[in-house]
Enzyme design. Structure first.
Site, short mmCIF file in Angstrom:
data_model
loop_
_atom_site.label_atom_id
_atom_site.label_comp_id
_atom_site.label_asym_id
_atom_site.label_seq_id
_atom_site.Cartn_x
_atom_site.Cartn_y
_atom_site.Cartn_z
N ASP A 498 0.85 -1.19 0.00
CA ASP A 498 0.00 0.00 0.00
C ASP A 498 0.89 1.24 0.00
OD1 ASP A 498 -2.19 -1.64 0.21
OD2 ASP A 498 -2.34 -1.46 2.40
N ASP A 500 1.06 3.69 1.91
CA ASP A 500 0.94 4.40 3.18
C ASP A 500 2.15 4.09 4.05
OD1 ASP A 500 0.58 1.81 3.97
OD2 ASP A 500 -1.51 2.05 4.58
N ASP A 502 2.56 2.17 6.65
CA ASP A 502 2.81 0.74 6.87
C ASP A 502 3.45 0.11 5.64
OD1 ASP A 502 2.09 0.40 9.45
OD2 ASP A 502 0.00 -0.17 9.02
#
Ligand code: 28F
Length: 636
Positions: A498, A500, A502
């Site tokens: 992803d 993001d 994380d």
């Protein structure tokens, strides 16, 4: 007024040639090429200091994206040159004038070093040179790639000496239009480690940042810096010697980590691809430790002989610096970053062997600590290899097939070099990727959450970690010392997470794993990061367009008319299988970024900083480098 005589025309033609093919002179016009301009001017200042004149270099990135570099050396001579032009005019307009001035005794003619200040001028919109010498301040200015705007003239009196150069690159010729403070800081810090009497002060006027470097203890401080935050086994070992005009200076230190980190320099220029001096160093330490172990009955007869190089380098950080006279210099490889000089091997080996032998005899406790670590490495390595071999052959619960069958969706094609392995964050995205992929060439391995932080992992730890073992077996080319990218089942290994925080973290963790245990895969340019789009825009029933990032979104919005719908993807899982394939996996449309370790030591240092025990430096680093500059720095 400038007179355009025959020689001036020739000079301008020379500068024009540089502007036509900048890559020929500075390697490239990307970030690296842009900074090459800085190194070119800085190296002249460093040469002056190495010659014994001056001790301080100032570098300031100005608000208008120009840069000012100054030294307190003798100042460029301001007399008239036989051509009738002033010496500074000649130095800054004639290609190869002084071509790395002959004075320094130790020139580096390998690579692109020393193409000359005139090349910088040729690639600059403006260049301003101010010289403090002979009691006077003299100034000469150029514009538009080396045209004299104002010839050398006295503009004041002074008791100081030195040279100050300001230039504004012609950013139209470069792919990047600003200097990187971090890049300059990192390179200049390295110079300060190598030249203990040098002080460097770097400022960024736009960002109000400043750094100052001065290391009286030279290479010892360098190794302490590399090992900062690690648990070290002993004080830095430092030795030096000279043979046949080759000067060797080496600092080394073991820590509890499992990484090997060797950096080398020749005549203060980094040899990124190692070469004969590194080979000599490695042979020297391997011999010294084996001899010591044998003489002290530390290697038991039945456990199977010698420690190998890998064993004695586990946890070792070292900096090797050689001074080699120009006539003996040989460089190899595409980027000329590999030392070829054969004498450098034998001389570095014998100085290392003799010095280390002496050191170990004098420092029994340290010798035992290091040897104990090397023996453990040997045992762990042998156990790991046995386990791997058993797994490769075996059919039991640890068999390779069994471990993989649970997770890996294979590619059907047999041309391994064309095949791609996607390491996908999360089972749901993994599911989408499986559904819509190119079955022939694309294999999918979903990863559950965060993988193990490998900063401190040993080969044994990998063998007992299910996820990393899956990656190892899927790639099928071994691990650590046994790893060979030629055996890889895939031409590309692609990390798909992803977009993001994380996701970024998972990227860093995976890069750390590959860096530590499959470094040749990175070196071969086979590791990539997929870039899923951040947005999609839907215009009525005309279908969707995908937008990579915020910048692109802003640009796009300006061109949009009427009604449209913007969707922000929070993760891969929000895209359906078609979308995921179309935007992120399809070779026609996707934007892959190649993970590139241009500077292994730096990456090592960063990975350590980001992944190590200490929380503070990590916080600090992340704060200073918002927007995840880290990923960017792993790549070209
Ligand atoms: C900010 C960049 O370029 N510093 C330099 C010197 C000093 C001399 C020099 C340079 C003479 C004839 C080549 C002075 N006095 N900083 C710099 N400092 N170049 S560049 O000489 C150039 C040669 O052609 C210098 C006596 N000898 C040399």
């Amino acid at each position: 007024m400038t007179k355009y005589d025959a020689s001036s025309i020739k000079i301008l033609e020379g500068l024009e040639a540089v502007r036509k093919r900048p890559g020929m002179y500075i390697g490239s016009t990307d970030k690296k090429g842009l900074h090459h301009l800085v190194w070119e001017i800085v190296d002249n200042a460093i040469d002056e200091i190495i010659n014994g004149f001056g001790d301080t270099i100032h570098i300031t990135i100005n608000k208008d994206e120009s840069i000012t570099i100054s030294d307190n050396g003798r100042g460029v001579p301001i007399g008239m040159h036989e051509s009738g032009k002033s010496t500074p005019e000649v130095i800054y307009t004639v290609l190869h004038a002084g071509g790395k001035f002959e004075t320094s005794g130790y020139k580096v003619s390998g690579g692109l070093h020393g193409v000359g200040a005139s090349v910088v001028n040729a690639l600059s919109k403006k260049m301003d040179v101010t010289i403090y010498t002979d009691g006077k301040i003299s100034n000469i200015r150029f514009c538009n790639g080396g045209v004299v705007e104002s010839p050398l003239k006295t503009i004041g009196e002074t008791k100081k000496t030195g040279t100050t150069v300001t230039f504004l690159p012609d950013y139209e010729m470069f792919k990047q239009s600003s200097f990187s403070y971090t890049t300059i800081v990192e390179r200049m810090q390295e110079s300060a480690f190598l030249l203990p009497n040098l002080t460097v002060i770097i400022k960024d006027e736009a960002d109000n940042k400043e750094a100052k470097f001065h290391y009286e203890n030279g290479l010892v401080s360098f190794v302490e810096y590399i090992n900062e935050g690690k648990k070290v086994l002993h004080k830095v070992i430092n030795y030096n010697g000279t043979k046949n005009d080759i000067e060797v200076n080496i600092a080394m230190q073991y820590s509890e980590s499992y990484n090997e980190n060797i950096m080398s320099f020749v005549n203060n220029v980094k040899t990124s691809d190692g070469g004969s001096h590194e080979v000599g160093f490695k042979t020297g330490i391997t011999k010294a430790f084996n001899d010591y172990a044998k003489n002290n009955n530390l290697i038991k007869g039945n456990s199977g002989g010698n420690l190998n190089g890998e064993d004695v380098r586990e946890g070792l950080s070292a900096v090797i610096s050689l001074k080699i006279p120009e006539r003996m210099l040989q460089f190899e490889g595409q980027t000329k970053g590999k030392l070829g000089t054969p004498e450098a091997r034998s001389i570095t080996e014998s100085i290392t062997y003799e010095s280390l032998k002496f050191f170990l005899e004098e420092n029994k406790e340290i010798a035992l600590l290091i040897l104990d670590k090397a023996m453990k490495s040997k045992i762990a390595r042998e156990a790991a290899r046995k386990a791997r071999e058993a797994a490769r052959k075996g059919t039991g619960k640890n068999s390779k097939e069994r471990i993989l069958s649970e997770k890996l969706t294979k590619a059907t094609g047999k041309d391994y070099s064309k095949n791609e392995l996607f390491l996908v964050e999360g089972d749901s995205a993994g599911g989408s990727a499986k559904t819509h992929r190119n079955r022939e060439t694309q294999a999918i391995l979903p990863l559950r959450g965060k993988v193990l932080n490998c900063e401190k992992a040993s080969t044994h730890d990998i063998e007992s970690n299910a996820e990393l073992k899956q990656i190892e077996y899927a790639i099928g080319a071994g691990l650590g010392a046994d790893f060979d990218p030629k055996d890889s089942n895939y031409g590309k290994v692609i990390i798909m997470t992803d977009a993001d925080v994380d996701g970024s973290h998972i990227q860093i963790l995976l890069i750390t794993f590959f860096y530590r245990f499959m470094r040749p895969l990175i070196e071969a340019g086979m590791l990539y990061i997929a870039n899923p789009p951040l947005y999609s825009i839907e215009v009525g029933n005309k279908g969707k367009i995908y937008i990579a990032d915020d910048n692109e979104l802003e640009e796009k919005k300006k061109t949009m008319k009427g009604n449209y719908k913007i969707q922000r993807f929070k993760g891969l899982g929000e895209m359906n299988a078609d979308e995921l394939y179309e935007t992120t996996m399809d070779p026609q449309n996707r934007r892959l970024m190649r993970v590139n370790l241009t500077d292994a030591a730096l990456a090592e240092k960063r990975i350590h900083l980001l992944m190590g025990d200490k929380v503070e430096p990590r916080k600090e680093w992340i704060n200073e480098n918002v927007d995840f500059t880290l990923e960017d720095d792993f790549r070209k």
